[in-house]
Design a protein around this motif. Structure first.
Motif, short mmCIF file in Angstrom:
data_model
loop_
_atom_site.label_atom_id
_atom_site.label_comp_id
_atom_site.label_asym_id
_atom_site.label_seq_id
_atom_site.Cartn_x
_atom_site.Cartn_y
_atom_site.Cartn_z
N UNK A 61 -6.85 -4.86 16.78
CA UNK A 61 -6.06 -5.91 16.13
C UNK A 61 -6.54 -6.27 14.74
N UNK A 62 -7.66 -5.68 14.30
CA UNK A 62 -8.22 -6.06 13.01
C UNK A 62 -7.31 -5.68 11.85
N UNK A 63 -6.63 -4.56 11.97
CA UNK A 63 -5.74 -4.08 10.89
C UNK A 63 -4.33 -4.60 11.14
N UNK A 64 -3.85 -5.46 10.24
CA UNK A 64 -2.54 -6.08 10.41
C UNK A 64 -1.43 -5.34 9.66
N UNK A 65 -1.79 -4.45 8.75
CA UNK A 65 -0.77 -3.71 8.01
C UNK A 65 -0.17 -2.61 8.89
N UNK A 66 0.97 -2.07 8.45
CA UNK A 66 1.66 -1.05 9.23
C UNK A 66 2.06 0.12 8.33
N UNK A 67 1.76 1.34 8.75
CA UNK A 67 2.20 2.53 8.03
C UNK A 67 1.30 2.92 6.88
N UNK A 68 0.99 1.96 6.01
CA UNK A 68 0.12 2.20 4.86
C UNK A 68 -0.96 1.12 4.83
N UNK A 69 -2.20 1.54 4.58
CA UNK A 69 -3.35 0.66 4.73
C UNK A 69 -4.21 0.69 3.48
N UNK A 70 -5.10 -0.30 3.30
CA UNK A 70 -6.07 -0.20 2.21
C UNK A 70 -6.92 1.05 2.39
N UNK A 71 -7.25 1.71 1.30
CA UNK A 71 -8.04 2.93 1.38
C UNK A 71 -9.49 2.68 1.71
N UNK A 72 -10.25 3.75 1.95
CA UNK A 72 -11.66 3.61 2.33
C UNK A 72 -12.46 2.80 1.33
N UNK A 73 -12.23 2.99 0.04
CA UNK A 73 -12.99 2.24 -0.96
C UNK A 73 -12.60 0.77 -0.97
N UNK A 75 0.80 -1.22 0.00
CA UNK A 75 0.00 0.00 0.00
C UNK A 75 0.84 1.28 0.00
N UNK A 76 2.16 1.15 0.15
CA UNK A 76 2.97 2.36 0.11
C UNK A 76 4.37 2.16 0.67
N UNK A 77 5.19 3.21 0.51
CA UNK A 77 6.56 3.20 1.02
C UNK A 77 6.88 4.55 1.66
N UNK A 78 7.71 4.51 2.68
CA UNK A 78 8.18 5.70 3.37
C UNK A 78 9.70 5.70 3.38
#
Length: 545
Positions: free
Chosen positions: A503-515, A321-324
């Motif tokens: 705990x539902x969101x397992x990603x870090x920093x960048x997440x799936x968008x609202x849509x 979902x992204x890079x920093x």
């Protein structure tokens, strides 16, 4: 008498017909011109590789818009320094828009302070003039340099430190500091610093693409104000050396006034000029012979070793979902004197950054590519906080004094009625290429990329020392660290229900968008029922941390 009238009538008819034909010709030419403009851009970009055509078309259209806007700005903006004045109707409209969104600045908020046929420098006005809420960064300015292919920016220095990020293209930058000349090759992703007072000149060595550099200027002499000083070879405006008296010039250079006028006098080419292929090769050769090492091994303290490329480093956070990418004084020593962190955020199309806030830094961001929107949670505007531009502008000294007294009383009265956590205002703004926005300390923020393209943002974080990014969602969510009793007391729900949400969101920093995550949200709501209330409480607590 009658005969004269009869003779006059055909003459008037002929004159009327001539005027009608002329008007039709003008209208036709305008229609043809309007119809040709998109075609010109298409023809101009048709020989580009397929993956560059969209960007080429966008640049072509933006350049035409800037040319039209430049005709109206000619009387309002000079070739150097800053501007003042009430402005046109468009400016007042933009100021009204900024009042509603004091942290967000669109492309129209930038004004050209340097103009040439070969490029321009655009800058935002001082932040403290935009809003009282931005007084904490009164010493900083945002500017953007755009230089055409094979162009040269003449030698100059400023009374401000410039921290630069190369957003597009490639070129050569040369600085003269402490009696030493250093030349470096720069390309997309490079960060470099030009200290206040250092003679600097640049060249776009690419024959096809513009060189675009986004920069933060840390002002020194006057907070929020900076000046360019164009030296030898200065072209419109003239070299500052020509401002000395003729007798001083002759004594300093031991030559005639005619020769000095030829060297230092006003010329018409501007400060960004076209360079020949041979001159570009010569500048590139000096860069290849100059200092090479961008960052390894680390130079001794106080020694500058040129640019640092963010894109050559391993990202601090990366997923689908992204890079920093980040650079601070530890990775790039030239930032040591500026207490600044620079980051590049690339959000994948349809994704979003995880909600977060900074504990000490004020983030100044500039959108490089793509489209999307941002949301900034602000408590000041919810309480009717000050967001007006230049309040008190145009008042007499007596009026200003009275206004300060009234303002003080208003702030005191406002402070008596405010209660912590009694409401927040969400500033939602569309993001596109050329948009700048500011995120104050402690303000939660999220950026969402549209489904059509990645969203790339360069961020300059002021006062970065000991700053911490506090994430409010995702695998590294700070709220997970609350102990069980605190979770139950804070959210008025069982620890198990709170943990299910956190705990539902397992990603870090960048997440799936609202849509992308809409279906999952409905699924969770149907399964539990309570998590919706827990989420609302979570948001209130997160924004009030």
């Amino acid at each position: 008498m009658a005969t004269a009238r009869v003779r006059t009538i055909p003459f008037l008819l002929l004159l009327l017909a001539t005027l009608l034909c002329a008007a039709a010709s003008v209208a036709s030419s305008r229609e043809d011109d309007g119809g040709r403009r998109p075609g010109r851009c298409v023809r101009q970009c048709e020989d580009r590789p397929w993956h560059e055509r969209a960007r080429c078309l966008q640049e072509c259209r933006e350049e035409r818009e800037q040319q039209e806007q430049g005709r109206h700005e000619r009387d309002r903006s000079g070739s150097r320094g800053d501007w003042r004045g009430k402005g046109s109707g468009d400016e007042r409209e933009q100021q009204e828009e900024d009042r509603r969104r004091p942290y967000v600045f669109g492309r129209r908020s930038f004004r050209r302070i340097v103009r040439s046929e070969q490029g321009s420098v655009r800058a935002l006005r001082p932040f403290y003039e935009a809003s009282k809420l931005l007084r904490g960064i009164r010493n900083y300015r945002v500017a953007v340099l755009e230089a055409n292919p094979r162009s040269f920016i003449v030698p100059s220095h400023t009374d401000a430190h410039c921290i630069c990020y190369v957003a597009q293209g490639e070129g050569v930058v040369t600085t003269i500091e402490n009696g030493e000349r250093r030349s470096y090759t720069i390309r997309e992703g490079h960060i470099f610093v030009t200290p206040a007072g250092a003679i600097t000149y640049l060249a776009n060595t690419d024959g096809r693409r513009k060189l675009v550099i986004a920069k933060i200027l840390r002002t020194i002499s006057v907070p929020g104000k900076f000046q360019f000083f164009f030296g030898p070879g200065g072209r419109n405006p003239e070299s500052f050396l020509s401002s000395f008296s003729k007798s001083v010039q002759r004594a300093a250079y031991k030559t005639s006034s005619d020769r000095l006028e030829k060297l230092f006098g006003r010329q018409d080419k501007g400060i960004i000029v076209r360079a020949s292929e041979e001159q570009v090769r010569e500048l590139r050769r000096h860069a290849s012979e100059g200092s090479q090492g961008p960052h390894w091994p680390l130079p001794p303290f106080g020694e500058s070793h040129g640019p640092y490329n963010l894109l050559d480093q391993r990202p601090r956070i990366a997923n689908q979902h992204g890079q920093l990418y980040e650079a601070d004084e530890h990775s790039f020593h030239d930032l040591a004197d500026h207490d600044l962190r620079i980051s590049l955020v690339n959000i994948t199309a349809g994704s979003m950054s995880a909600p977060l806030y900074n504990t000490r830094s004020i983030k100044i961001a500039y959108v490089l590519e793509g489209e999307g929107h941002s949301e900034i949670v602000c408590p000041h505007l919810a309480h009717g906080g000050e967001s007006e531009h230049g309040r008190g502008g145009g008042r007499s000294e007596r009026g200003k004094s009275r206004w300060r007294e009234e303002e003080s009383e208003e702030e005191e009265e406002q402070g008596q009625h405010e209660e912590a956590g009694q409401g927040y205002h969400t500033i939602r703004a569309r993001l596109s290429r050329g948009t700048a926005f500011v995120v104050p300390v402690g303000h939660p923020v999220v950026a969402v990329a549209s489904r059509g393209s990645n969203l790339q943002i360069v961020c300059f974080e002021v006062r970065a020392e000991k700053n911490e990014k506090v994430y409010l969602a995702g695998a590294n969510n700070v709220l997970k660290q609350l102990d069980g009793a605190a979770k139950e007391l804070a959210f008025a729900a069982s620890e198990r229900e709170v943990d299910e949400v956190l705990d539902a969101q397992r990603e870090q920093g960048f997440l799936p968008g609202p849509e992308e995550s809409g279906g999952q949200e409905e699924e969770h709501e149907g399964r539990h029922g309570r998590p919706e209330e827990v989420s609302e409480t979570l948001l209130r607590m997160a924004t009030g941390v």
